[in-house]
Design a protein around this motif. Structure first.
Motif, PDB file in Angstrom:
ATOM      1  N   ASP A 132       4.934   5.062  14.587  1.00 55.48           N
ATOM      2  CA  ASP A 132       4.041   5.757  15.518  1.00 55.48           C
ATOM      3  C   ASP A 132       3.181   6.778  14.790  1.00 55.48           C
ATOM      4  N   LEU A 133       3.683   7.240  13.659  1.00 60.05           N
ATOM      5  CA  LEU A 133       3.056   8.327  12.910  1.00 60.05           C
ATOM      6  C   LEU A 133       3.103   7.970  11.429  1.00 60.05           C
ATOM      7  N   GLU A 134       2.007   8.237  10.723  1.00 61.01           N
ATOM      8  CA  GLU A 134       1.953   7.913   9.294  1.00 61.01           C
ATOM      9  C   GLU A 134       1.315   9.083   8.549  1.00 61.01           C
ATOM     10  N   VAL A 135       1.949   9.495   7.446  1.00 62.50           N
ATOM     11  CA  VAL A 135       1.387  10.563   6.610  1.00 62.50           C
ATOM     12  C   VAL A 135       1.172  10.019   5.207  1.00 62.50           C
ATOM     13  N   ASN A 136       0.014  10.353   4.658  1.00 58.62           N
ATOM     14  CA  ASN A 136      -0.417   9.837   3.368  1.00 58.62           C
ATOM     15  C   ASN A 136      -0.920  11.009   2.534  1.00 58.62           C
ATOM     16  N   GLU A 137      -0.463  11.161   1.295  1.00 58.62           N
ATOM     17  CA  GLU A 137      -0.981  12.244   0.449  1.00 58.62           C
ATOM     18  C   GLU A 137      -1.076  11.772  -0.999  1.00 58.62           C
ATOM     19  N   ALA A 138      -2.160  12.191  -1.659  1.00 60.91           N
ATOM     20  CA  ALA A 138      -2.363  11.830  -3.071  1.00 60.91           C
ATOM     21  C   ALA A 138      -2.318  13.084  -3.925  1.00 60.91           C
ATOM     22  N   ILE A 139      -1.644  12.990  -5.086  1.00 62.27           N
ATOM     23  CA  ILE A 139      -1.604  14.109  -6.034  1.00 62.27           C
ATOM     24  C   ILE A 139      -1.958  13.596  -7.436  1.00 62.27           C
ATOM     25  N   ALA A 140      -2.425  14.512  -8.276  1.00 57.95           N
ATOM     26  CA  ALA A 140      -2.783  14.139  -9.645  1.00 57.95           C
ATOM     27  C   ALA A 140      -1.533  13.793 -10.447  1.00 57.95           C
ATOM     28  N   ALA A 141      -1.640  12.781 -11.305  1.00 56.50           N
ATOM     29  CA  ALA A 141      -0.494  12.365 -12.121  1.00 56.50           C
ATOM     30  C   ALA A 141      -0.990  11.562 -13.320  1.00 56.50           C
ATOM     31  N   GLU A 142      -0.157  11.520 -14.351  1.00 62.34           N
ATOM     32  CA  GLU A 142      -0.446  10.625 -15.487  1.00 62.34           C
ATOM     33  C   GLU A 142       0.163   9.272 -15.165  1.00 62.34           C
ATOM     34  N   VAL A 143      -0.654   8.242 -15.159  1.00 56.22           N
ATOM     35  CA  VAL A 143      -0.198   6.913 -14.759  1.00 56.22           C
ATOM     36  C   VAL A 143      -0.415   5.917 -15.890  1.00 56.22           C
ATOM     37  N   SER A 144       0.663   5.235 -16.280  1.00 51.06           N
ATOM     38  CA  SER A 144       0.543   4.173 -17.281  1.00 51.06           C
ATOM     39  C   SER A 144       1.874   3.424 -17.382  1.00 51.06           C
ATOM     40  N   PRO A 145       1.966   2.221 -16.888  1.00 49.61           N
ATOM     41  CA  PRO A 145       0.974   1.461 -16.142  1.00 49.61           C
ATOM     42  C   PRO A 145       1.043   1.760 -14.646  1.00 49.61           C
ATOM     43  N   ALA A 146       0.067   1.229 -13.864  1.00 51.47           N
ATOM     44  CA  ALA A 146       0.038   1.400 -12.414  1.00 51.47           C
ATOM     45  C   ALA A 146       1.108   0.527 -11.769  1.00 51.47           C
ATOM     46  N   GLY A 147       1.391   0.809 -10.482  1.00 52.63           N
ATOM     47  CA  GLY A 147       2.371   0.012  -9.756  1.00 52.63           C
ATOM     48  C   GLY A 147       2.732   0.683  -8.448  1.00 52.63           C
ATOM     49  N   ALA A 148       3.610   0.028  -7.682  1.00 55.07           N
ATOM     50  CA  ALA A 148       4.019   0.587  -6.396  1.00 55.07           C
ATOM     51  C   ALA A 148       5.410   0.098  -6.036  1.00 55.07           C
ATOM     52  N   THR A 149       6.149   0.930  -5.302  1.00 52.84           N
ATOM     53  CA  THR A 149       7.475   0.553  -4.801  1.00 52.84           C
ATOM     54  C   THR A 149       7.831   1.495  -3.651  1.00 52.84           C
ATOM     55  N   THR A 150       8.998   1.335  -3.070  1.00 49.22           N
ATOM     56  CA  THR A 150       9.443   2.257  -2.014  1.00 49.22           C
ATOM     57  C   THR A 150      10.842   2.771  -2.352  1.00 49.22           C
ATOM     58  N   VAL A 151      11.081   4.060  -2.027  1.00 47.86           N
ATOM     59  CA  VAL A 151      12.382   4.681  -2.332  1.00 47.86           C
ATOM     60  C   VAL A 151      12.887   5.451  -1.124  1.00 47.86           C
ATOM     61  N   PRO A 159      10.913  -3.644  -1.749  1.00 49.32           N
ATOM     62  CA  PRO A 159       9.569  -4.041  -2.197  1.00 49.32           C
ATOM     63  C   PRO A 159       8.454  -3.414  -1.366  1.00 49.32           C
ATOM     64  N   GLU A 160       7.373  -3.093  -2.065  1.00 48.18           N
ATOM     65  CA  GLU A 160       6.185  -2.507  -1.423  1.00 48.18           C
ATOM     66  C   GLU A 160       5.644  -3.413  -0.314  1.00 48.18           C
ATOM     67  N   SER A 161       5.752  -4.712  -0.496  1.00 49.36           N
ATOM     68  CA  SER A 161       5.187  -5.670   0.471  1.00 49.36           C
ATOM     69  C   SER A 161       5.850  -5.568   1.841  1.00 49.36           C
ATOM     70  N   ASP A 162       7.079  -4.990   1.894  1.00 49.96           N
ATOM     71  CA  ASP A 162       7.786  -4.852   3.181  1.00 49.96           C
ATOM     72  C   ASP A 162       7.316  -3.635   3.973  1.00 49.96           C
ATOM     73  N   PHE A 163       6.568  -2.730   3.316  1.00 49.36           N
ATOM     74  CA  PHE A 163       6.229  -1.452   3.957  1.00 49.36           C
ATOM     75  C   PHE A 163       5.134  -1.653   5.009  1.00 49.36           C
ATOM     76  N   PRO A 164       5.363  -1.179   6.249  1.00 49.02           N
ATOM     77  CA  PRO A 164       4.377  -1.408   7.319  1.00 49.02           C
ATOM     78  C   PRO A 164       3.151  -0.509   7.174  1.00 49.02           C
ATOM     79  N   ASP A 165       2.042  -0.968   7.715  1.00 43.37           N
ATOM     80  CA  ASP A 165       0.796  -0.194   7.674  1.00 43.37           C
ATOM     81  C   ASP A 165       0.376   0.098   9.107  1.00 43.37           C
ATOM     82  N   LEU A 166       0.162   1.380   9.409  1.00 42.66           N
ATOM     83  CA  LEU A 166      -0.281   1.768  10.752  1.00 42.66           C
ATOM     84  C   LEU A 166      -1.797   1.625  10.797  1.00 42.66           C
ATOM     85  N   ASN A 167      -2.237   0.452  11.221  1.00 38.14           N
ATOM     86  CA  ASN A 167      -3.677   0.169  11.209  1.00 38.14           C
ATOM     87  C   ASN A 167      -4.387   1.036  12.245  1.00 38.14           C
TER      88      ASN A 167
END
Length: 372
Positions: A50-69, A113-121
């Motif tokens: 029902d509710l989704e929060v999204n935030e981006a912060i600066a970071a050193e990334v190498s290599p890129a990727g995604a997962t859920t914890v 897996p990231e692919s299981d994470f729902p998106d509140l369109n």
């Protein structure tokens, strides 16, 4: 995926995001936060559908990727790491684990897996406007306490945000009621809000938006449609479904013809109500107001524990009146009065009372009486 990030930044961001995640979840993926690393930033995302929060912060990334914890465990780990530490987060998709390292500490968490994470369109937003954080905070603070917690009347489980006309001026108005009390606060209509639909913002969303306000000088971008609302402040984006219901017509509840006016020192009144209500029963919480001449007598009578009375000097020159209120509700409203003097406009022991600041202001409150 490999990310290096400052603990303080990560902790602050997780503080915004992890609260959305319910501690008990029947759907395992909803207990997790989605973390995505790409192009010099780490994005964190949480949802309860029902509710989704999204935030981006600066970071050193190498290599890129995604997962859920797991959200709460991840937050607790970061919270307990030493101040000033650099945190290295690594994930390898094939093993389904995430490693967190800082100094001599090392943690390994199970991932999904990231692919299981729902998106509140969110879909298309029909209206958007900007609002100073200080104004939005006041709108919430002045009305939030009156939101109903009764789930059967779900359409009262939020703040009704809509346009209104006051003294021929267009206003953005927030209203909340639980049937016993009503709170209303309004500000001049922001550019872009004209013609917006009236929407009911859910209680949980209201609380999360309130927690995002750390600087009253900041500015919110608010976008909405008939189904969803989105709040953006800095790097945080909060998207929420709206309550699918019709807020009742509250205008007839607001008494406009109450002729008996009581003016009382706000602090004295608040403290006196608090003192006498000490002996009130948990269930009833009734306090009686007896008005005569320039005197207000507050009294509570509880057959199980005792009684209490206190007298206050007030400005009141109408006929004597005895009226009862729920002391908790009276204290909630009194605490929202900003000025030194509270004005209560009364009619009779069975009719609603209008409560305002002496100078009127942007807020008004209505309280239903109790039998005492």
């Amino acid at each position: 995926m490999k990310v290096t990030v400052e603990r303080a930044q990560l902790l602050k961001s997780l503080g915004h995001v992890h609260r959305v995640v319910e501690r008990r979840n029947t759907i395992p993926i909803l207990a997790n936060i989605l973390i995505r690393a790409e192009r010099g930033k780490l994005t964190l995302k949480a949802t309860d559908l029902d509710l989704e929060v999204n935030e981006a912060i600066a970071a050193e990334v190498s290599p890129a990727g995604a997962t859920t914890v797991p959200a709460h465990m991840f937050y607790d780990i970061v919270r307990k790491l030493p101040d000033g530490s650099q945190i290295v987060i690594e994930a390898t998709g094939d093993r389904g684990v995430l490693t967190i390292r800082a100094g001599r500490s090392r943690f390994t968490l199970q991932t999904l897996p990231e692919s299981d994470f729902p998106d509140l369109n969110a879909g298309d937003m029909t209206h958007s406007f900007r609002l100073p954080a200080g104004d939005l905070k006041k709108m919430i603070d002045k009305t939030q306490f009156a939101i109903s917690t009764e789930e059967t009347r779900y359409y009262l489980n939020g703040i009704f945000l809509h346009t209104a006309i006051t003294n021929k001026t267009e206003m953005l108005r927030a209203v909340a009621t639980d049937g016993h009390r009503l709170a209303q606060f309004e500000i001049p209509l922001p550019s872009g809000a004209k013609g917006m639909p009236g929407v009911i913002v859910p209680r949980k969303t209201v609380g999360e938006v309130q927690r995002l306000i750390e600087d009253s000088e900041a500015e919110f971008l608010i976008e909405l449609s008939t189904a969803k609302i989105r709040f953006t402040i800095g790097d945080v984006v909060l998207t929420s479904k709206l309550i699918d219901g019709t807020f009742p017509d509250y205008a007839p509840v607001i008494p406009l013809g109450n002729s008996k006016t009581l003016q009382v020192d706000k602090n004295e009144f608040e403290h006196a109500v608090d003192r006498v209500s000490t002996v009130s029963s948990e269930r009833g919480r009734a306090v009686k107001l007896a008005l005569a001449g320039g005197k207000l007598t507050l009294s509570v009578n509880n057959p199980d524990s005792g009684s209490a009375t206190e007298e206050l000097e007030v400005e009141y020159d109408s006929d004597p009146l005895d009226i009862g209120f729920n002391s908790r509700y009276l204290l909630d409203i009194a605490s929202q009065i900003d000025g030194e003097t509270a004005v209560l406009k009364l009619s009779d022991p069975g009719s609603p009372t209008l409560i305002q600041d002496k100078d009127g202001g942007k807020a008004l409150y209505v309280l239903m009486p109790m039998r005492v």
